[in-house]
Design a protein around this motif. Structure first.
Motif, PDB file in Angstrom:
ATOM      1  N   GLN A 142      -1.081  -3.398  -3.924  1.00 35.25           N
ATOM      2  CA  GLN A 142      -2.511  -3.687  -3.900  1.00 35.25           C
ATOM      3  C   GLN A 142      -3.321  -2.392  -3.917  1.00 35.25           C
ATOM      4  OE1 GLN A 142      -3.511  -6.222  -0.594  1.00 35.25           O
ATOM      5  NE2 GLN A 142      -2.050  -7.813  -1.192  1.00 35.25           N
ATOM      6  N   SER A 143      -2.773  -1.345  -3.286  1.00 39.92           N
ATOM      7  CA  SER A 143      -3.475  -0.066  -3.279  1.00 39.92           C
ATOM      8  C   SER A 143      -2.495   1.078  -3.516  1.00 39.92           C
ATOM      9  CB  SER A 143      -4.224   0.144  -1.954  1.00 39.92           C
ATOM     10  OG  SER A 143      -3.330   0.374  -0.891  1.00 39.92           O
TER      11      SER A 143
ATOM     12  N   ARG B 293      -6.776   5.569  -5.444  1.00 32.45           N
ATOM     13  CA  ARG B 293      -7.254   6.888  -5.020  1.00 32.45           C
ATOM     14  C   ARG B 293      -6.442   7.953  -5.751  1.00 32.45           C
ATOM     15  NH1 ARG B 293     -10.333   8.613  -0.760  1.00 32.45           N
ATOM     16  NH2 ARG B 293     -10.044  10.765  -0.102  1.00 32.45           N
TER      17      ARG B 293
ATOM     18  N   LEU C 226      -4.150  -3.499  -9.367  1.00 31.03           N
ATOM     19  CA  LEU C 226      -4.562  -2.793  -8.151  1.00 31.03           C
ATOM     20  C   LEU C 226      -5.935  -3.252  -7.663  1.00 31.03           C
ATOM     21  CD1 LEU C 226      -3.487   0.906  -8.871  1.00 31.03           C
ATOM     22  CD2 LEU C 226      -2.404  -0.711  -7.296  1.00 31.03           C
ATOM     23  N   ARG C 227      -6.082  -3.245  -6.342  1.00 30.83           N
ATOM     24  CA  ARG C 227      -7.374  -3.520  -5.709  1.00 30.83           C
ATOM     25  C   ARG C 227      -8.035  -2.234  -5.203  1.00 30.83           C
ATOM     26  NH1 ARG C 227      -8.032  -8.971  -4.808  1.00 30.83           N
ATOM     27  NH2 ARG C 227      -6.175 -10.226  -5.224  1.00 30.83           N
ATOM     28  N   GLU C 228      -7.218  -1.239  -4.903  1.00 32.42           N
ATOM     29  CA  GLU C 228      -7.736   0.060  -4.478  1.00 32.42           C
ATOM     30  C   GLU C 228      -6.917   1.157  -5.145  1.00 32.42           C
ATOM     31  OE1 GLU C 228      -7.908   0.492  -0.251  1.00 32.42           O
ATOM     32  OE2 GLU C 228      -8.858  -1.468   0.066  1.00 32.42           O
TER      33      GLU C 228
ATOM     34  N   HIS D 220       0.857  -1.184   0.000  1.00 32.16           N
ATOM     35  CA  HIS D 220       0.000   0.000   0.000  1.00 32.16           C
ATOM     36  C   HIS D 220       0.899   1.240   0.000  1.00 32.16           C
ATOM     37  CE1 HIS D 220      -3.107  -2.893   1.129  1.00 32.16           C
ATOM     38  NE2 HIS D 220      -2.243  -3.331   2.029  1.00 32.16           N
TER      39      HIS D 220
ATOM     40  N   SER E 206      -2.439   5.487  -3.561  1.00 33.50           N
ATOM     41  CA  SER E 206      -3.025   6.809  -3.404  1.00 33.50           C
ATOM     42  C   SER E 206      -2.083   7.807  -4.055  1.00 33.50           C
ATOM     43  CB  SER E 206      -3.218   7.145  -1.918  1.00 33.50           C
ATOM     44  OG  SER E 206      -3.693   8.465  -1.772  1.00 33.50           O
TER      45      SER E 206
END
Length: 321
Positions: A117-118, A147, A143-145, A88, A120
């Motif tokens: 995985q994520s 932003r 990617l799973r998340e 992350h 931002s």
């Protein structure tokens, strides 16, 4: 040993011994999350010493979440924080960074992107050529998340690529504009998406959902505004277009925030009537900021007293009529 000096810089006051480093490593292996924030007051000598001692393995070998990694002239120093365990990552492109520093910072972070995985992402860099995004986030299909906090001009190619992410479960995106999708049939999109948050003009939010409607989304937050220099200002009508693009069978949480500096009234009966198609809602939040009015009469509320049997949260924020 660390000491805060009068200059507000933090730096080592003595040579780091073997025993001290061994003790530091014992603590360092426990760290799972690190939020960098503003480290400009950490003297460069600290990074030099840490780099020298951590040549054989990452400084924090068990780190999973690295938040607020800021691309600046000091970015090369922070590379010792990178580890193959990071899943992350929060990346900020600083406003003060020039083109060369931005490219260098992204190159340093590049090895991380394939293992995340994520992600931002916040591009504060106002002198960078925004015709081309600095980080090609729409190509990170693993990617799973995701932003994206800065405004993004979404091309058709970018939106189609995002919509095809097989495992993406949560998406936040700040839309500057969306390419015209006229004549394009909506195709299956966002197969795993469960949480969606969109920011931008209501017209662009509508274009996004028209081109790539998420079929199984459960939680949706829309932060919309209208143009002050043209375009439709009828928020009631805009919501009548947008809300039917959401799936009635899976939606559980809906939040709509509207902002405008013009005095506009939103029809409460029509808006709640649109929401009445989502029978399994557990939470409804409607926020009408600045000069927006949302006169909600008692009889309108009574009409919907049994519309949502699972409803636990019902919040409305609006200026008085």
């Amino acid at each position: 040993t660390l000491r805060v000096l009068a200059s507000a810089f933090q730096m080592f006051t003595d040579v780091v011994t073997e025993d001290e480093w061994t003790r530091f490593c014992e603590y360092g292996r426990r760290v799972r999350e690190l939020r960098l924030s503003d480290v400009s007051k950490v003297h460069v000598s600290i990074w030099t010493v840490l780099t020298r001692w951590s040549l054989r393995e990452p400084l924090l070998p068990s780190l999973e979440r690295l938040v607020d990694f800021r691309v600046s002239s000091m970015s090369v120093c922070y590379a010792i924080l990178f580890s193959s365990t990071i899943r992350h990552f929060g990346l900020v492109l600083e406003e003060s960074a020039n083109k060369t520093i931005v490219r260098m910072g992204i190159r340093i972070a590049q090895p991380l992107f394939s293992q995340l995985q994520s992600l931002s992402l916040h591009d504060r860099h106002d002198t960078y050529d925004k015709k081309a995004e600095a980080v090609r986030f729409w190509e990170m299909s693993h990617l799973r998340e995701l932003r994206v906090q800065h405004e993004v001009a979404l091309t058709r190619r970018m939106l189609e690529a995002l919509a095809a992410f097989p495992h993406l479960s949560a998406l936040y995106i700040n839309i500057k504009q969306v390419d015209s999708m006229a004549g394009t049939k909506a195709s299956p999109a966002f197969p795993s998406l469960r949480k969606l948050e969109l920011v931008g003009l209501f017209g662009d939010i509508d274009a996004f959902l028209e081109a790539a409607p998420p079929p199984r989304v459960e939680e949706v937050s829309l932060h919309g505004h209208v143009k002050s220099d043209g375009g439709s200002k009828d928020i009631t009508a805009l919501l009548q277009k947008i809300l039917p693009r959401l799936p009635p069978s899976t939606l559980r949480v809906i939040s709509v925030e509207c902002t405008t500096y013009e005095r506009i009234q939103v029809d409460a009966a029509v808006t709640l009537g649109q929401l009445a198609t989502f029978l399994d809602l557990t939470s409804i939040t409607l926020a009408f900021r600045n000069n927006l009015q949302f006169p909600l009469a008692d009889d309108c509320l009574s009409t919907h007293s049994k519309t949502w049997p699972q409803l636990r949260v019902f919040e409305v924020y609006a200026v008085p009529k």
